[in-house]
Design a protein around this motif. Structure first.
Motif, PDB file in Angstrom:
ATOM      1  N   ASN A  93      67.303  45.288 -61.409  1.00  0.00           N
ATOM      2  CA  ASN A  93      67.004  43.882 -61.672  1.00  0.00           C
ATOM      3  C   ASN A  93      67.298  43.525 -63.126  1.00  0.00           C
ATOM      4  O   ASN A  93      67.240  44.369 -64.018  1.00  0.00           O
ATOM      5  CB  ASN A  93      65.525  43.596 -61.381  1.00  0.00           C
ATOM      6  CG  ASN A  93      65.200  43.641 -59.905  1.00  0.00           C
ATOM      7  OD1 ASN A  93      65.656  42.795 -59.138  1.00  0.00           O
ATOM      8  ND2 ASN A  93      64.412  44.621 -59.489  1.00  0.00           N
ATOM      9  N   HIS A  94      67.578  42.250 -63.346  1.00  0.00           N
ATOM     10  CA  HIS A  94      67.867  41.737 -64.682  1.00  0.00           C
ATOM     11  C   HIS A  94      66.572  41.516 -65.452  1.00  0.00           C
ATOM     12  O   HIS A  94      65.601  40.968 -64.939  1.00  0.00           O
ATOM     13  CB  HIS A  94      68.633  40.413 -64.565  1.00  0.00           C
ATOM     14  CG  HIS A  94      68.907  39.761 -65.886  1.00  0.00           C
ATOM     15  ND1 HIS A  94      68.098  38.775 -66.418  1.00  0.00           N
ATOM     16  CD2 HIS A  94      69.890  39.967 -66.796  1.00  0.00           C
ATOM     17  CE1 HIS A  94      68.581  38.387 -67.585  1.00  0.00           C
ATOM     18  NE2 HIS A  94      69.675  39.090 -67.839  1.00  0.00           N
ATOM     19  N   HIS A  95      66.543  41.997 -66.687  1.00  0.00           N
ATOM     20  CA  HIS A  95      65.399  41.785 -67.579  1.00  0.00           C
ATOM     21  C   HIS A  95      65.920  41.460 -68.976  1.00  0.00           C
ATOM     22  O   HIS A  95      67.075  41.767 -69.317  1.00  0.00           O
ATOM     23  CB  HIS A  95      64.518  43.032 -67.664  1.00  0.00           C
ATOM     24  CG  HIS A  95      63.885  43.414 -66.361  1.00  0.00           C
ATOM     25  ND1 HIS A  95      62.715  42.839 -65.907  1.00  0.00           N
ATOM     26  CD2 HIS A  95      64.271  44.300 -65.409  1.00  0.00           C
ATOM     27  CE1 HIS A  95      62.402  43.355 -64.735  1.00  0.00           C
ATOM     28  NE2 HIS A  95      63.317  44.252 -64.412  1.00  0.00           N
ATOM     29  N   GLN A 128      69.670  45.812 -67.260  1.00  0.00           N
ATOM     30  CA  GLN A 128      69.420  46.017 -65.844  1.00  0.00           C
ATOM     31  C   GLN A 128      68.513  47.236 -65.734  1.00  0.00           C
ATOM     32  O   GLN A 128      68.762  48.257 -66.389  1.00  0.00           O
ATOM     33  CB  GLN A 128      70.731  46.262 -65.090  1.00  0.00           C
ATOM     34  CG  GLN A 128      71.604  45.033 -64.931  1.00  0.00           C
ATOM     35  CD  GLN A 128      71.129  44.149 -63.777  1.00  0.00           C
ATOM     36  OE1 GLN A 128      70.671  44.627 -62.752  1.00  0.00           O
ATOM     37  NE2 GLN A 128      71.238  42.837 -63.961  1.00  0.00           N
ATOM     38  N   GLU A 135      69.570  41.750 -73.051  1.00  0.00           N
ATOM     39  CA  GLU A 135      69.619  41.765 -71.596  1.00  0.00           C
ATOM     40  C   GLU A 135      69.871  43.180 -71.071  1.00  0.00           C
ATOM     41  O   GLU A 135      70.729  43.898 -71.590  1.00  0.00           O
ATOM     42  CB  GLU A 135      70.717  40.831 -71.086  1.00  0.00           C
ATOM     43  CG  GLU A 135      70.461  39.364 -71.386  1.00  0.00           C
ATOM     44  CD  GLU A 135      71.529  38.478 -70.786  1.00  0.00           C
ATOM     45  OE1 GLU A 135      71.330  37.977 -69.666  1.00  0.00           O
ATOM     46  OE2 GLU A 135      72.570  38.305 -71.439  1.00  0.00           O
ATOM     47  N   ASP A 180      67.690  34.983 -58.856  1.00  0.00           N
ATOM     48  CA  ASP A 180      68.707  35.845 -59.457  1.00  0.00           C
ATOM     49  C   ASP A 180      69.931  35.785 -58.553  1.00  0.00           C
ATOM     50  O   ASP A 180      70.088  36.581 -57.626  1.00  0.00           O
ATOM     51  CB  ASP A 180      68.188  37.287 -59.583  1.00  0.00           C
ATOM     52  CG  ASP A 180      69.166  38.194 -60.323  1.00  0.00           C
ATOM     53  OD1 ASP A 180      70.335  37.790 -60.515  1.00  0.00           O
ATOM     54  OD2 ASP A 180      68.766  39.308 -60.699  1.00  0.00           O
ATOM     55  N   GLY A 200      61.401  42.906 -56.808  1.00  0.00           N
ATOM     56  CA  GLY A 200      61.789  42.235 -58.042  1.00  0.00           C
ATOM     57  C   GLY A 200      61.074  40.903 -58.145  1.00  0.00           C
ATOM     58  O   GLY A 200      60.685  40.312 -57.136  1.00  0.00           O
ATOM     59  N   ARG A 201      60.904  40.430 -59.368  1.00  0.00           N
ATOM     60  CA  ARG A 201      60.175  39.164 -59.552  1.00  0.00           C
ATOM     61  C   ARG A 201      60.990  37.956 -59.100  1.00  0.00           C
ATOM     62  O   ARG A 201      60.428  36.989 -58.589  1.00  0.00           O
ATOM     63  CB  ARG A 201      59.767  39.008 -61.019  1.00  0.00           C
ATOM     64  CG  ARG A 201      58.678  39.994 -61.431  1.00  0.00           C
ATOM     65  CD  ARG A 201      57.883  39.490 -62.615  1.00  0.00           C
ATOM     66  NE  ARG A 201      56.781  40.393 -62.933  1.00  0.00           N
ATOM     67  CZ  ARG A 201      55.576  40.313 -62.417  1.00  0.00           C
ATOM     68  NH1 ARG A 201      55.304  39.351 -61.536  1.00  0.00           N
ATOM     69  NH2 ARG A 201      54.632  41.169 -62.752  1.00  0.00           N
ATOM     70  N   ILE A 208      64.732  42.126 -72.941  1.00  0.00           N
ATOM     71  CA  ILE A 208      63.825  42.821 -73.840  1.00  0.00           C
ATOM     72  C   ILE A 208      63.746  42.067 -75.165  1.00  0.00           C
ATOM     73  O   ILE A 208      64.783  41.698 -75.736  1.00  0.00           O
ATOM     74  CB  ILE A 208      64.293  44.270 -74.083  1.00  0.00           C
ATOM     75  CG1 ILE A 208      64.306  45.047 -72.758  1.00  0.00           C
ATOM     76  CG2 ILE A 208      63.387  44.975 -75.089  1.00  0.00           C
ATOM     77  CD1 ILE A 208      64.845  46.461 -72.901  1.00  0.00           C
TER      78      ILE A 208
END
Length: 259
Positions: free
Chosen positions: A11-13, A22, A20, A88, A67-68, A15
């Motif tokens: 999933n994409h996050h 994964q 960015e 997403d 995933g969110r 920080i």
């Protein structure tokens, strides 16, 4: 025989609000490595960087993780609303065609939470944006406070169809599970068999009718404590066995059939 490579959808996050990445949870990696006995390989949800055809060639099977972000409602013919939450589209672009290809080929898939919902949407089904807003339904969302152990604690039973696929696999018709989701199945896809329900009627366990390979998916999170949990372990063990069969010459191992 070498352990099969099992793709784990990431999933994409972001920080520190700038960087960015994964990522996937260590519990997903551990469940694949220690229980399914595969080599975990993270799959970035970036359609500009990976192709479905390459993934099918290199991996024996795939775990479609939680995933969110939610599946975009346009994928099942509805307009987005505030209740649908975040999306997403890059993940949608990878997972939905990958699921359909795996089902057709007999390549093993295991859907978890969002992955469970992705399997239904990929196969022509739709989703409720928020289960807790429906009359007579419970709040299935993750508790807002507490330790990870408290968030992933067992919160309700799931009851399977008598002598159905999950009943045969688990050896029990009712099992305790955690629950950490907001959305859920509204209309199952034409080939989606709902084989287990929560006490409030929410769909919790599915497989694809007539698929040549392993297609079990669950709404709860079996990756938590998968090595020791008596419900999680047989699910990941059966998935791993199907992946080994696929790696051994592309042999599809179907799910158990209803008696």
């Amino acid at each position: 025989m070498a352990r099969p490579i099992i793709g784990i959808i990431s999933n994409h996050h972001v920080i520190h609000e700038t960087y960015e990445v994964q990522a996937t949870g260590l519990i997903n990696i551990s469940a694949v490595a220690d229980v399914a006995e595969g080599v975990p390989m993270m799959i970035p949800s970036e359609p500009g960087s990976v192709r479905v055809s390459d993934l099918l060639e290199h991996c024996a099977g795939f775990v479609f993780t939680g995933g969110r972000a939610n599946v975009h409602p346009e994928e099942y013919g509805e307009d987005p609303t505030e209740a649908h939450g975040d999306f997403d589209r890059n993940r949608d672009a990878i997972t939905l065609p990958l699921i359909r290809a795996c089902v057709e080929r007999g390549q093993p898939i295991l859907g978890i939470c969002r992955g469970f919902q992705e399997v239904n949407v990929a196969m022509g089904g739709s989703l409720y944006p928020e289960i807790r807003d429906l009359p007579g339904r419970d709040n299935h969302r993750m508790p807002p406070e507490g330790t990870l152990e408290e968030k992933f604690a067992l919160r309700h039973d799931v009851t399977f169809s008598e002598n159905g696929v999950f009943h045969q696999l688990m050896g029990r018709q009712s099992v305790p599970t955690n629950t950490l989701h907001g959305q859920g199945i509204k209309h199952p896809g034409p080939r989606v068999v709902v084989d287990g329900h929560a006490p409030d009627g929410t769909a919790e366990a599915i497989y694809i009718d007539g698929a040549p390979g392993f297609t079990l998916s669950v709404q709860w999170h079996p990756e938590w404590n998968a090595k020791c949990d008596p419900v999680s372990r047989p699910l990941f063990e059966a998935f791993g066995a199907a992946c080994r069969d696929w790696a051994d010459g592309g042999r599809a191992r179907p799910v158990l059939r209803s008696a």
